[in-house]
Design a protein around this motif. Structure first.
Motif, mmCIF file in Angstrom:
data_model
loop_
_atom_site.group_PDB
_atom_site.id
_atom_site.type_symbol
_atom_site.label_atom_id
_atom_site.label_comp_id
_atom_site.label_asym_id
_atom_site.label_seq_id
_atom_site.Cartn_x
_atom_site.Cartn_y
_atom_site.Cartn_z
ATOM 1 N N LEU A 112 0.820 -1.224 -0.009
ATOM 2 C CA LEU A 112 -0.131 0.160 0.009
ATOM 3 C C LEU A 112 0.803 1.236 0.050
ATOM 4 O O LEU A 112 1.689 1.497 0.925
ATOM 5 N N ILE A 113 0.623 2.019 -1.046
ATOM 6 C CA ILE A 113 1.348 3.139 -1.401
ATOM 7 C C ILE A 113 0.384 4.438 -1.135
ATOM 8 O O ILE A 113 -0.238 4.629 -2.027
ATOM 9 N N ARG A 114 0.802 5.370 -0.273
ATOM 10 C CA ARG A 114 0.077 6.525 -0.116
ATOM 11 C C ARG A 114 0.955 7.766 0.017
ATOM 12 O O ARG A 114 1.951 7.661 0.512
ATOM 13 N N PHE A 115 0.501 8.968 -0.426
ATOM 14 C CA PHE A 115 1.202 10.131 -0.284
ATOM 15 C C PHE A 115 0.121 11.413 -0.083
ATOM 16 O O PHE A 115 -0.758 11.345 -0.304
ATOM 17 N N ASP A 116 0.939 12.386 0.699
ATOM 18 C CA ASP A 116 0.103 13.637 0.649
ATOM 19 C C ASP A 116 0.481 14.509 -0.625
ATOM 20 O O ASP A 116 1.529 14.545 -0.817
ATOM 21 N N VAL A 117 -0.689 15.001 -1.213
ATOM 22 C CA VAL A 117 -0.322 15.737 -2.513
ATOM 23 C C VAL A 117 0.382 16.977 -2.001
ATOM 24 O O VAL A 117 0.254 17.506 -0.847
ATOM 25 N N ARG A 118 1.284 17.499 -2.903
ATOM 26 C CA ARG A 118 1.922 18.769 -2.382
ATOM 27 C C ARG A 118 1.052 19.752 -1.866
ATOM 28 O O ARG A 118 -0.048 20.208 -2.266
ATOM 29 N N GLY A 119 1.685 20.435 -0.610
ATOM 30 C CA GLY A 119 0.841 21.436 -0.002
ATOM 31 C C GLY A 119 -0.162 20.705 1.309
ATOM 32 O O GLY A 119 -0.554 21.465 2.206
ATOM 33 N N VAL A 120 -0.184 19.269 1.355
ATOM 34 C CA VAL A 120 -1.362 18.637 2.268
ATOM 35 C C VAL A 120 -0.176 17.895 2.931
ATOM 36 O O VAL A 120 0.742 17.394 2.496
ATOM 37 N N GLY A 121 -0.996 17.837 4.196
ATOM 38 C CA GLY A 121 -0.333 17.038 5.407
ATOM 39 C C GLY A 121 1.112 17.562 5.423
ATOM 40 O O GLY A 121 1.616 18.645 5.879
ATOM 41 N N GLU A 122 2.060 16.605 5.519
ATOM 42 C CA GLU A 122 3.529 16.772 5.608
ATOM 43 C C GLU A 122 4.173 16.998 4.321
ATOM 44 O O GLU A 122 5.511 17.177 4.296
ATOM 45 N N SER A 123 3.549 17.210 3.001
ATOM 46 C CA SER A 123 4.234 17.584 1.972
ATOM 47 C C SER A 123 4.344 19.102 1.733
ATOM 48 O O SER A 123 3.374 19.592 2.223
ATOM 49 N N SER A 124 5.309 19.492 1.263
ATOM 50 C CA SER A 124 5.834 20.983 1.321
ATOM 51 C C SER A 124 5.026 21.333 0.341
ATOM 52 O O SER A 124 4.598 21.169 -0.714
ATOM 53 N N PRO A 125 4.512 22.969 0.444
ATOM 54 C CA PRO A 125 3.924 23.754 -0.588
ATOM 55 C C PRO A 125 4.752 23.952 -1.835
ATOM 56 O O PRO A 125 6.032 23.890 -1.735
ATOM 57 N N SER A 126 4.154 24.237 -2.764
ATOM 58 C CA SER A 126 5.024 24.732 -3.884
ATOM 59 C C SER A 126 5.194 26.388 -3.913
ATOM 60 O O SER A 126 4.120 27.056 -3.913
ATOM 61 N N ALA A 127 6.026 27.059 -4.452
ATOM 62 C CA ALA A 127 6.251 28.281 -4.550
ATOM 63 C C ALA A 127 5.390 28.804 -5.694
ATOM 64 O O ALA A 127 4.826 29.866 -5.851
ATOM 65 N N ASP A 128 5.186 27.996 -6.684
ATOM 66 C CA ASP A 128 4.609 28.425 -8.088
ATOM 67 C C ASP A 128 3.169 27.827 -7.715
ATOM 68 O O ASP A 128 2.763 26.554 -7.910
ATOM 69 N N PRO A 129 2.009 28.397 -7.618
ATOM 70 C CA PRO A 129 0.833 28.091 -7.557
ATOM 71 C C PRO A 129 0.102 27.221 -8.726
ATOM 72 O O PRO A 129 -0.826 26.346 -8.575
ATOM 73 N N ALA A 130 0.898 27.307 -9.813
ATOM 74 C CA ALA A 130 0.412 26.585 -11.113
ATOM 75 C C ALA A 130 0.781 25.389 -10.922
ATOM 76 O O ALA A 130 0.093 24.195 -11.535
ATOM 77 N N ARG A 131 1.542 24.706 -9.936
ATOM 78 C CA ARG A 131 1.823 23.393 -9.758
ATOM 79 C C ARG A 131 0.882 22.550 -8.801
ATOM 80 O O ARG A 131 1.020 21.288 -8.756
ATOM 81 N N TYR A 132 -0.174 23.230 -8.266
ATOM 82 C CA TYR A 132 -1.228 22.739 -8.054
ATOM 83 C C TYR A 132 -2.243 22.544 -8.892
ATOM 84 O O TYR A 132 -3.070 23.021 -9.318
ATOM 85 N N SER A 133 -1.978 21.111 -9.482
ATOM 86 C CA SER A 133 -2.695 20.706 -10.592
ATOM 87 C C SER A 133 -2.843 19.335 -10.763
ATOM 88 O O SER A 133 -1.902 18.542 -10.222
ATOM 89 N N PHE A 134 -3.781 18.788 -11.436
ATOM 90 C CA PHE A 134 -3.732 17.125 -11.188
ATOM 91 C C PHE A 134 -2.627 16.735 -12.034
ATOM 92 O O PHE A 134 -2.365 15.557 -11.898
#
Length: 250
Positions: free
Chosen positions: A49-71
């Motif tokens: 079972l492999i699970r992850f926090d998408v960037r910016g969520v949980g313990e994954s760090s945010p992105s400096a570029d808001p455009a990276r919040y994409s599917f």
């Protein structure tokens, strides 16, 4: 575990034997990978079972570029994690907002998908108030039926950066999910697809639409279940998923 990739440090976890069938788990809106703890407890003896926090969520760090919040970005992130883990192809399992992300991933990287189970799936606009009402009604019915309420895992909605976690959700508004469903329908070779949604989840109407768009897709209606099915009834979610996997192997 953490993986530095394209402007973010991605938090992920792998549980279960390395040689077991791999399953990639996508969390719901404002959830973290911890939402899958009950599922992992039930299945880690026979699945990887492999699970992850998408960037910016949980313990994954945010992105400096808001455009990276994409599917599209989340799909690249998932591929990077799978590559890091040495996994070529996976079964997908998702819930709610995560089913939007998983559907997008399937439409972009179908060659890496063995099967996809989208719980609480919707390709239309979310009605959050109706989701909350339906969840309350379902919980009341479960209580009347003597079904014990399941405590949510510790940290299931705890975020290092709450503002970034909110920003991460915007990816769903920028991706054409109906078009993604149509792309999947047009594939010559489609992975098996299960859509499982509660009878008290307003997403059920959109789940039916999604299944109707994709030949061979299967709908499972979960009785006395509202939005957030995996958190609300992890036992039923696990059994539904296992039953489907067993049928695929026959």
């Amino acid at each position: 575990m953490y993986l530095d990739f394209e402007d973010s440090r991605l938090h992920f976890e792998c549980d279960g034997p390395e040689n077991a069938p791999p399953v990639l788990l996508w969390h719901g809106a404002l959830c973290t990978l911890r939402m899958w703890d009950r599922v992992v407890e039930a299945l880690a003896d026979r699945y990887r079972l492999i699970r992850f926090d998408v960037r910016g969520v949980g313990e994954s760090s945010p992105s400096a570029d808001p455009a990276r919040y994409s599917f599209e970005q989340y799909a690249r992130d998932a591929d990077a994690i799978l590559d890091h883990a040495g996994v070529d192809r996976v079964h997908l399992w998702s819930m709610a907002w995560g089913s939007r992300a998983a559907l997008a991933y399937l439409s972009l990287h179908a060659e890496r998908v063995l099967s996809a189970a989208l719980f609480d799936a919707s390709i239309g606009a979310a009605d959050v108030e109706a989701q909350q009402r339906g969840a309350r009604d379902a919980l009341a019915l479960q209580e009347a039926a003597g079904i014990a309420r399941v405590e949510r895992p510790d940290g299931w909605n705890r975020h290092a950066d709450p503002a970034a976690a909110q920003a991460a959700l915007a990816a769903a508004r920028r991706f054409d999910l109906p078009a993604a469903a149509d792309r999947i329908a047009a594939l010559e070779s489609r992975p098996p697809l299960l859509v499982a949604t509660g009878d008290h989840d307003p997403n059920l109407a959109s789940s039916r639409d999604l299944v109707a768009r994709i030949p061979g897709a299967r709908l499972e209606v979960l009785e006395q279940v509202g939005h957030g099915s995996v958190l609300q009834r992890p036992d039923l979610a696990v059994q539904t998923w296992l039953d489907w996997q067993q049928q695929l192997q026959q």
